[in-house]
Enzyme design. Structure first.
Site, short mmCIF file in Angstrom:
data_model
loop_
_atom_site.label_atom_id
_atom_site.label_comp_id
_atom_site.label_asym_id
_atom_site.label_seq_id
_atom_site.Cartn_x
_atom_site.Cartn_y
_atom_site.Cartn_z
N ASN A 1 0.83 -1.21 0.00
CA ASN A 1 0.00 0.00 0.00
C ASN A 1 0.86 1.26 0.00
O ASN A 1 0.50 2.26 -0.62
CB ASN A 1 -0.97 0.00 1.18
CG ASN A 1 -2.19 -0.85 0.89
OD1 ASN A 1 -3.05 -0.46 0.10
ND2 ASN A 1 -2.25 -2.03 1.48
N LEU B 1 -3.34 2.14 17.75
CA LEU B 1 -2.95 3.50 18.16
C LEU B 1 -3.60 3.85 19.48
O LEU B 1 -4.73 3.44 19.76
CB LEU B 1 -3.39 4.52 17.10
CG LEU B 1 -2.75 4.45 15.72
CD1 LEU B 1 -3.18 5.66 14.90
CD2 LEU B 1 -1.23 4.38 15.81
N HIS C 1 -8.45 -0.67 5.40
CA HIS C 1 -8.88 -1.95 5.99
C HIS C 1 -9.33 -2.89 4.86
O HIS C 1 -10.11 -2.47 3.99
CB HIS C 1 -10.01 -1.73 7.00
CG HIS C 1 -10.42 -3.00 7.67
ND1 HIS C 1 -9.67 -3.60 8.65
CD2 HIS C 1 -11.48 -3.82 7.44
CE1 HIS C 1 -10.24 -4.73 9.02
NE2 HIS C 1 -11.35 -4.88 8.30
C1 GAR Z 1 -3.22 -4.79 3.77
O1 GAR Z 1 -4.07 -5.75 3.21
C2 GAR Z 1 -3.98 -3.87 4.71
O2 GAR Z 1 -5.28 -3.60 4.26
C3 GAR Z 1 -4.01 -4.70 5.96
O3 GAR Z 1 -2.72 -5.27 6.02
C4 GAR Z 1 -2.19 -5.43 4.71
C5 GAR Z 1 -0.84 -4.77 4.63
O4 GAR Z 1 -0.21 -5.01 3.41
N1 GAR Z 1 -4.34 -3.90 7.11
C6 GAR Z 1 -5.09 -4.33 8.11
O5 GAR Z 1 -5.52 -5.45 8.19
C7 GAR Z 1 -5.36 -3.29 9.19
N2 GAR Z 1 -6.43 -3.73 10.05
P1 GAR Z 1 0.96 -4.09 2.86
O6 GAR Z 1 2.03 -4.00 3.95
O7 GAR Z 1 1.47 -4.85 1.66
O8 GAR Z 1 0.38 -2.75 2.50
#
Ligand code: GAR
Length: 208
Positions: free
Chosen positions: A14, A94, A110
């Protein structure tokens, strides 16, 4: 130009989507000035370094208690003059100090359509495991502001993604990232930087 500080813990796809959007000129009123990781080995840190973005590491376990950690993270974000904080796969909850200091200035991505599959314990692959267990036909992603309620802050953007027969949590996670997260997170950040998100009564309106 708004100063965007991105908080990460892992792979950072992301974060990469944000960097790519910035490089394509899609985030016109802001720039990523710092990436902060809760994990010194996160690949996201390499992505930041490759793009000449300053990095910092702050680990929960280096602080005696949660309040101390909360104060330190708040101080770090203030020291970086953050106008916007983005949680891009940040796996540490947080505290109230950060949340109050940056009210409606923290955006989280999310990997589900809130209010489904969200709240405490729903993060990363777990979210997709639960979606598959329930048998939903549609899932997706949500970009939202962070408040004191876990995954309960004002929703900014959502995008639906089809669940297909034979999906594994990993396959579904990848589709949700590609079709939803990597699109709506940069879009939400761009809208914020253009002052186009109005919040009232825990809801948002996107100004034209
Ligand atoms: C992503 O899918 C994000 O939406 C999720 O963790 C992953 C991180 O991937 N976040 C959550 O679950 C927050 N509750 P990344 O490090 O490749 O961006």
């Amino acid at each position: 130009m708004k100063r965007i500080v991105v908080l990460v813990s892992g792979g950072g796809t992301n974060l990469q989507a944000l960097i790519d959007a910035q490089n394509r000129g899609e985030i016109t009123r802001g720039r990523i000035t710092c990436v902060i990781s809760s994990n010194p080995n996160a690949y996201a840190l390499e992505r930041a370094a490759k793009n000449g973005i300053e990095t910092e590491v702050i680990r929960r376990r280096d602080f005696a208690d949660f309040d101390e950690y909360d104060s330190a993270l708040t101080a770090l974000l203030k020291a970086k003059n953050a106008d916007l904080v983005v949680l891009a796969g940040f796996m540490t909850i947080l505290g109230s100090q950060v949340i109050n200091a940056f009210e409606n200035r923290i955006i989280n991505i999310h990997p589900a359509l809130i209010p489904s599959f969200c709240g405490e314990g729903y993060y990363g692959l777990r979210v997709h495991e639960e979606a598959l267990k329930k048998g939903v036909k549609v899932t997706g992603a949500t970009a939202h502001f962070v408040n004191e309620i876990c995954d309960g802050g004002p929703i900014i953007l959502q995008k639906a993604v089809e669940v297909l027969d034979g999906d594994t949590p990993e396959v579904l996670q990848k589709r949700v990232m590609e079709q939803a997260e990597w699109k709506i997170l940069p879009k939400a950040v761009a809208l914020f930087c253009e002052d186009k998100i109005k919040v009232t009564d825990n809801k948002t309106v996107i100004l034209k």
